[in-house]
Design an enzyme around this catalytic site. Structure first.
Site, short mmCIF file in Angstrom:
data_model
loop_
_atom_site.label_atom_id
_atom_site.label_comp_id
_atom_site.label_asym_id
_atom_site.label_seq_id
_atom_site.Cartn_x
_atom_site.Cartn_y
_atom_site.Cartn_z
N ARG A 70 -15.89 23.81 -28.09
CA ARG A 70 -15.03 24.31 -29.15
C ARG A 70 -13.74 23.51 -29.21
O ARG A 70 -13.22 23.08 -28.18
CB ARG A 70 -14.71 25.78 -28.91
N ASP A 81 -9.73 23.66 -30.90
CA ASP A 81 -8.74 24.63 -31.35
C ASP A 81 -8.26 24.29 -32.76
O ASP A 81 -8.57 23.24 -33.31
CB ASP A 81 -7.55 24.62 -30.37
N ARG A 123 -3.61 19.54 -24.16
CA ARG A 123 -2.31 19.55 -24.83
C ARG A 123 -1.19 19.92 -23.86
O ARG A 123 -0.06 19.40 -23.97
CB ARG A 123 -2.35 20.51 -26.01
#
Length: 312
Positions: A63, A65, A210
């Protein structure tokens, strides 16, 4: 694999299919289908449904974001109707928004699973390091106008290589059962004004890449020393860590599988980095539990290395 080849339009593909997908995540809530917002999965399934004339559910290698891009998202689905390679690729692309595209499709055995057969995932984070704000690249990079020491960032990042508890780099809302992940490598390199953080691991926690980049930028600016990443890793506390880097600079560039599945090899993206010339599958994978297990050679598993990924 050639960059140009004819797509077969005579032989229908049946059963389980694997598909390579590229997308600009700017307009989407992320990969996963949601009822209240646009998602890449929802957009792709809508287009597949039109080609197959029946509902289609896809399963992804990982997945991403909200706002994160992908150049090699691998998915699989069970085709409800036979269609040729050309029909799947061109037909689906004709029904997709312009920020999502199918790159290829292949028949795979019924036991192939895009998520559970993946040996590794790889991300690249792009920082445009210059005085003026980006224009043409603004949706695909993060801008930093302060000079960054990419060499110092690279040295600091090496503390993260290997299997560790990455609690200091997981989002507060991360739903993973364990904070342990195995980072295969992380490299920070400057290419003119571009500073690229290239990272590969067995899987990633929510916002993990991140959050790592946010801390590395502090090192690059000279605000923190080269031991900063090692210090944060040892703390195992996200509340004592650094900022989260923006989503727009993050690109999901590779899902790696055993060569026996026969998936295409492609140049690694994004196209801003095409000059690097690296293709998927070129690097050797480490001898670690998940890689060996998914290749059918089980080893002792420790510290949750088999746990799956969340959004990076």
């Amino acid at each position: 694999m050639s960059l140009f080849r004819l797509l077969d339009d005579r032989h229908p593909l049946r059963g389980r299919l694997a598909m390579g997908v590229e997308y600009d995540g700017s307009a989407y809530c992320g990969w996963q289908r949601l009822k209240h917002a646009a998602s890449v999965q929802g957009e792709l399934e809508r287009a597949l449904c039109r080609v197959a004339s029946q509902p289609v559910t896809v399963h992804a290698s990982g997945r991403t974001d909200s706002g994160v891009h992908a150049t090699r998202q691998v998915v699989h689905f069970d085709a409800p109707a036979p269609r040729s390679e050309k029909a799947w690729v061109f037909g689906v692309n004709a029904n997709l928004a312009r920020d999502v595209a199918v790159r290829w499709v292949r028949e795979v055995p019924d036991d192939f699973h895009a998520r559970f057969k993946a040996l590794a995932r790889r991300y690249r984070y792009l920082i445009l390091n210059q005085m003026s704000r980006p224009v043409l690249e603004r949706a695909n990079v993060t801008w930093c106008r302060d000079p960054l020491d990419a060499d110092a960032m690279h040295r600091a990042a090496q503390a993260l290589v290997g299997e560790h508890d990455f609690s200091s780099f997981r989002a507060a809302g991360c739903q993973s059962k364990t904070p342990w992940r195995h980072l295969h490598f992380i490299e920070v390199r400057r290419h003119g004004p571009l500073v690229v953080v290239d990272v590969q691991g067995n899987a990633f926690l929510h916002h993990m890449v991140r959050n790592i980049v946010g801390a590395l930028v502090s090192v690059g600016r000279g605000e923190q020393g080269e031991g900063y990443l090692a210090e944060l890793l040892a703390l195992k506390d996200r509340t004592l860590s650094d900022v989260t880097a923006p989503a727009c600079g993050l690109h999901f560039v590779d899902s790696l599988y055993d060569g026996a599945w026969g998936l295409p090899q492609e140049p690694l993206g994004p196209n801003l980095l095409a000059f690097l010339g690296e293709w998927t599958g070129e690097r050797e994978l480490p001898d670690c539990p998940m890689v060996e297990f998914r290749r059918g050679r089980p080893l002792a598993v420790g510290n949750g290395a088999m746990d799956e990924e969340d959004d990076a």
